[in-house]
Motif scaffolding. Structure first.
Motif, PDB file in Angstrom:
ATOM      1  N   ALA A 101       0.864  -1.177   0.000  1.00 44.26           N
ATOM      2  CA  ALA A 101       0.000   0.000   0.000  1.00 44.26           C
ATOM      3  C   ALA A 101       0.899   1.224   0.000  1.00 44.26           C
ATOM      4  CB  ALA A 101      -0.922   0.006   1.220  1.00 44.26           C
ATOM      5  N   GLY A 102       0.919   1.968  -1.098  1.00 47.32           N
ATOM      6  CA  GLY A 102       1.778   3.135  -1.231  1.00 47.32           C
ATOM      7  C   GLY A 102       1.316   4.308  -0.396  1.00 47.32           C
ATOM      8  N   ALA A 103       2.122   5.342  -0.397  1.00 45.58           N
ATOM      9  CA  ALA A 103       1.871   6.532   0.420  1.00 45.58           C
ATOM     10  C   ALA A 103       0.593   7.274   0.024  1.00 45.58           C
ATOM     11  CB  ALA A 103       3.065   7.482   0.328  1.00 45.58           C
ATOM     12  N   ALA A 104       0.072   7.019  -1.167  1.00 48.06           N
ATOM     13  CA  ALA A 104      -1.143   7.704  -1.606  1.00 48.06           C
ATOM     14  C   ALA A 104      -2.415   7.044  -1.057  1.00 48.06           C
ATOM     15  CB  ALA A 104      -1.205   7.739  -3.130  1.00 48.06           C
ATOM     16  N   TRP A 151       3.366  -1.497   4.214  1.00 49.79           N
ATOM     17  CA  TRP A 151       2.611  -0.241   4.281  1.00 49.79           C
ATOM     18  C   TRP A 151       3.597   0.906   4.179  1.00 49.79           C
ATOM     19  CZ3 TRP A 151       1.797   2.594   9.323  1.00 49.79           C
ATOM     20  CH2 TRP A 151       1.010   3.744   9.149  1.00 49.79           C
ATOM     21  N   VAL A 152       3.361   1.818   3.231  1.00 52.11           N
ATOM     22  CA  VAL A 152       4.160   3.026   3.102  1.00 52.11           C
ATOM     23  C   VAL A 152       3.380   4.147   3.792  1.00 52.11           C
ATOM     24  CG1 VAL A 152       5.335   4.621   1.541  1.00 52.11           C
ATOM     25  CG2 VAL A 152       5.072   2.216   0.885  1.00 52.11           C
ATOM     26  N   LEU A 153       3.974   4.726   4.828  1.00 56.48           N
ATOM     27  CA  LEU A 153       3.339   5.787   5.590  1.00 56.48           C
ATOM     28  C   LEU A 153       2.965   6.949   4.670  1.00 56.48           C
ATOM     29  CD1 LEU A 153       2.787   6.835   8.593  1.00 56.48           C
ATOM     30  CD2 LEU A 153       4.967   8.044   8.323  1.00 56.48           C
ATOM     31  N   PRO A 154       1.720   7.447   4.721  1.00 62.44           N
ATOM     32  CA  PRO A 154       1.396   8.647   3.944  1.00 62.44           C
ATOM     33  C   PRO A 154       2.372   9.782   4.292  1.00 62.44           C
ATOM     34  CG  PRO A 154      -0.617   7.644   4.767  1.00 62.44           C
ATOM     35  CD  PRO A 154       0.535   6.921   5.429  1.00 62.44           C
ATOM     36  N   VAL A 155       2.830  10.506   3.299  1.00 60.94           N
ATOM     37  CA  VAL A 155       3.928  11.462   3.484  1.00 60.94           C
ATOM     38  C   VAL A 155       3.604  12.588   4.451  1.00 60.94           C
ATOM     39  CG1 VAL A 155       5.003  10.950   1.258  1.00 60.94           C
ATOM     40  CG2 VAL A 155       3.318  12.798   1.409  1.00 60.94           C
ATOM     41  N   GLU A 156       2.308  12.881   4.654  1.00 60.55           N
ATOM     42  CA  GLU A 156       1.953  14.004   5.518  1.00 60.55           C
ATOM     43  C   GLU A 156       1.887  13.622   6.995  1.00 60.55           C
ATOM     44  OE1 GLU A 156      -2.013  12.141   4.347  1.00 60.55           O
ATOM     45  OE2 GLU A 156      -0.069  12.448   3.410  1.00 60.55           O
ATOM     46  N   LEU A 157       2.109  12.360   7.317  1.00 59.25           N
ATOM     47  CA  LEU A 157       2.034  11.925   8.710  1.00 59.25           C
ATOM     48  C   LEU A 157       3.395  12.000   9.393  1.00 59.25           C
ATOM     49  CD1 LEU A 157      -0.456   8.939   8.483  1.00 59.25           C
ATOM     50  CD2 LEU A 157      -0.905  11.353   8.935  1.00 59.25           C
ATOM     51  N   VAL A 181       9.003   4.269   4.895  1.00 57.02           N
ATOM     52  CA  VAL A 181       8.833   5.721   5.020  1.00 57.02           C
ATOM     53  C   VAL A 181       9.572   6.410   3.879  1.00 57.02           C
ATOM     54  CG1 VAL A 181       9.365   7.752   6.438  1.00 57.02           C
ATOM     55  CG2 VAL A 181       8.516   5.663   7.522  1.00 57.02           C
ATOM     56  N   PHE A 182       8.850   7.263   3.145  1.00 58.49           N
ATOM     57  CA  PHE A 182       9.483   8.107   2.130  1.00 58.49           C
ATOM     58  C   PHE A 182      10.395   9.064   2.885  1.00 58.49           C
ATOM     59  CE2 PHE A 182      10.030  11.665  -0.657  1.00 58.49           C
ATOM     60  CZ  PHE A 182       9.995  11.134  -1.930  1.00 58.49           C
ATOM     61  N   SER A 183      11.696   9.024   2.601  1.00 55.47           N
ATOM     62  CA  SER A 183      12.664   9.743   3.429  1.00 55.47           C
ATOM     63  C   SER A 183      13.540  10.745   2.694  1.00 55.47           C
ATOM     64  CB  SER A 183      13.569   8.728   4.135  1.00 55.47           C
ATOM     65  OG  SER A 183      12.806   7.882   4.954  1.00 55.47           O
ATOM     66  N   PHE A 184      13.469  10.774   1.369  1.00 57.68           N
ATOM     67  CA  PHE A 184      14.333  11.702   0.645  1.00 57.68           C
ATOM     68  C   PHE A 184      13.789  11.945  -0.751  1.00 57.68           C
ATOM     69  CE2 PHE A 184      17.986  12.683  -2.090  1.00 57.68           C
ATOM     70  CZ  PHE A 184      18.516  13.769  -1.402  1.00 57.68           C
ATOM     71  N   GLY A 185      13.641  13.215  -1.098  1.00 60.06           N
ATOM     72  CA  GLY A 185      13.189  13.601  -2.429  1.00 60.06           C
ATOM     73  C   GLY A 185      11.997  14.537  -2.340  1.00 60.06           C
ATOM     74  N   HIS A 186      11.547  15.003  -3.470  1.00 66.56           N
ATOM     75  CA  HIS A 186      10.351  15.854  -3.514  1.00 66.56           C
ATOM     76  C   HIS A 186       9.149  14.964  -3.237  1.00 66.56           C
ATOM     77  CE1 HIS A 186      12.239  19.584  -4.865  1.00 66.56           C
ATOM     78  NE2 HIS A 186      13.082  18.789  -5.505  1.00 66.56           N
ATOM     79  N   LEU A 187       8.327  15.378  -2.285  1.00 67.21           N
ATOM     80  CA  LEU A 187       7.180  14.574  -1.880  1.00 67.21           C
ATOM     81  C   LEU A 187       6.135  14.500  -2.983  1.00 67.21           C
ATOM     82  CD1 LEU A 187       6.674  15.969   1.721  1.00 67.21           C
ATOM     83  CD2 LEU A 187       7.555  13.720   1.105  1.00 67.21           C
ATOM     84  N   PRO A 188       5.656  13.315  -3.292  1.00 69.27           N
ATOM     85  CA  PRO A 188       4.543  13.216  -4.248  1.00 69.27           C
ATOM     86  C   PRO A 188       3.264  13.690  -3.573  1.00 69.27           C
ATOM     87  CG  PRO A 188       5.123  11.049  -3.384  1.00 69.27           C
ATOM     88  CD  PRO A 188       6.110  12.019  -2.813  1.00 69.27           C
ATOM     89  N   LEU A 189       2.627  14.704  -4.131  1.00 68.24           N
ATOM     90  CA  LEU A 189       1.436  15.288  -3.515  1.00 68.24           C
ATOM     91  C   LEU A 189       0.160  14.976  -4.287  1.00 68.24           C
ATOM     92  CD1 LEU A 189       2.920  18.800  -2.663  1.00 68.24           C
ATOM     93  CD2 LEU A 189       2.728  16.800  -1.166  1.00 68.24           C
ATOM     94  N   ALA A 190       0.226  14.943  -5.611  1.00 64.68           N
ATOM     95  CA  ALA A 190      -0.957  14.688  -6.427  1.00 64.68           C
ATOM     96  C   ALA A 190      -0.525  14.167  -7.793  1.00 64.68           C
ATOM     97  CB  ALA A 190      -1.773  15.974  -6.587  1.00 64.68           C
ATOM     98  N   TRP A 191      -1.459  13.491  -8.460  1.00 64.55           N
ATOM     99  CA  TRP A 191      -1.208  12.941  -9.785  1.00 64.55           C
ATOM    100  C   TRP A 191      -2.323  13.378 -10.721  1.00 64.55           C
ATOM    101  CZ3 TRP A 191      -0.434  10.637  -5.199  1.00 64.55           C
ATOM    102  CH2 TRP A 191       0.841  10.158  -4.926  1.00 64.55           C
ATOM    103  N   SER A 192      -1.977  13.479 -11.979  1.00 63.03           N
ATOM    104  CA  SER A 192      -2.938  13.899 -12.992  1.00 63.03           C
ATOM    105  C   SER A 192      -2.992  12.845 -14.089  1.00 63.03           C
ATOM    106  CB  SER A 192      -2.485  15.237 -13.588  1.00 63.03           C
ATOM    107  OG  SER A 192      -3.277  15.565 -14.706  1.00 63.03           O
ATOM    108  N   GLY A 193      -4.082  12.816 -14.798  1.00 65.81           N
ATOM    109  CA  GLY A 193      -4.183  11.918 -15.938  1.00 65.81           C
ATOM    110  C   GLY A 193      -3.482  12.483 -17.170  1.00 65.81           C
ATOM    111  N   ARG A 194      -3.009  13.696 -17.081  1.00 68.47           N
ATOM    112  CA  ARG A 194      -2.391  14.388 -18.217  1.00 68.47           C
ATOM    113  C   ARG A 194      -1.036  14.918 -17.807  1.00 68.47           C
ATOM    114  NH1 ARG A 194      -0.726  16.585 -22.396  1.00 68.47           N
ATOM    115  NH2 ARG A 194      -1.916  17.934 -23.770  1.00 68.47           N
ATOM    116  N   VAL A 249      13.515   2.646   4.302  1.00 69.97           N
ATOM    117  CA  VAL A 249      13.420   4.067   3.983  1.00 69.97           C
ATOM    118  C   VAL A 249      13.572   4.208   2.475  1.00 69.97           C
ATOM    119  CG1 VAL A 249      14.204   4.928   6.222  1.00 69.97           C
ATOM    120  CG2 VAL A 249      15.873   4.522   4.443  1.00 69.97           C
ATOM    121  N   ARG A 250      12.725   5.023   1.900  1.00 71.58           N
ATOM    122  CA  ARG A 250      12.734   5.206   0.447  1.00 71.58           C
ATOM    123  C   ARG A 250      13.440   6.503   0.115  1.00 71.58           C
ATOM    124  NH1 ARG A 250       7.584   4.469  -3.406  1.00 71.58           N
ATOM    125  NH2 ARG A 250       7.830   2.437  -2.442  1.00 71.58           N
TER     126      ARG A 250
END
Length: 187
Positions: free
Chosen positions: A9-12, A32-38, A63-76, A141-142
């Motif tokens: 289960a990814g962070a999203a 389980w990947v902890l949601p990035v905002e927690l 735990v996502f530990s390094f990089g730009h946090l993924p916040l949202a995705w688009s279909g385009r 850690v990711r």
């Protein structure tokens, strides 16, 4: 519910408590990947609840530990759209922006990075100095690859696993969410 194929289960995935974890385990969850905002505090509490519920042994924690946090995705793809290209004729124009395209606020602060279909945090998330607080509760850690310096940061993370080599964070990095602060801050 019957278990089926094992999955991560990814962070999203909005998984904020042991009740959701139990349901996902029943469906085949193995990590389980902890949601990035927690925060780290939130993670500790959920894992404490998982121990009480006798499900902690059923999954790994990442735990996502390094990089730009993924916040949202688009279909385009934003990059293709910003260059007036159709998605079928994009010619992989994103290759011209290896670190994505930045979006700044009116005061000039970088607030987002647009990278293909992802909207990412403007600051780079960096938990290199929080590794000691993860001992015993985080299995993985990711680190998200960067256009430059990824292997250098990997070495820094390895050196500081036990907190013996703390690193100064660059001004553009943050660790706020983990410390229960606003995401773009650093503690």
């Amino acid at each position: 519910m019957q278990k089926s194929l094992p999955f991560i289960a990814g962070a999203a995935i909005n998984c904020y408590n042991q009740h959701t974890l139990r349901r996902l385990i029943g469906m085949g969850l193995t990590r389980w990947v902890l949601p990035v905002e927690l925060s780290g505090q939130w993670l500790s509490e959920v894992l404490r609840q998982a121990v009480v519920a006798d499900i902690r042994h059923c999954f790994e924690t990442e735990v996502f530990s390094f990089g730009h946090l993924p916040l949202a995705w688009s279909g385009r793809c934003f990059t293709a759209r910003s260059e007036n290209r159709s998605k079928d004729q994009c010619e992989l124009c994103c290759i011209n922006y290896p670190e994505g395209r930045t979006v700044s606020s009116q005061d000039g602060s970088q607030v987002f990075v647009l990278n293909g279909i992802q909207t990412q945090s403007g600051s780079r998330y960096n938990l290199v100095n929080q590794l000691p607080t993860m001992q015993g509760i985080v299995n993985i850690v990711r680190l998200s690859p960067q256009a430059e310096g990824t292997f250098d940061w990997l070495a820094r993370f390895k050196a500081n696993l036990n907190g013996t080599a703390p690193q100064p964070l660059p001004a553009t990095d943050s660790n706020g969410y983990w410390l229960n602060l606003a995401g773009m801050l650093k503690g």
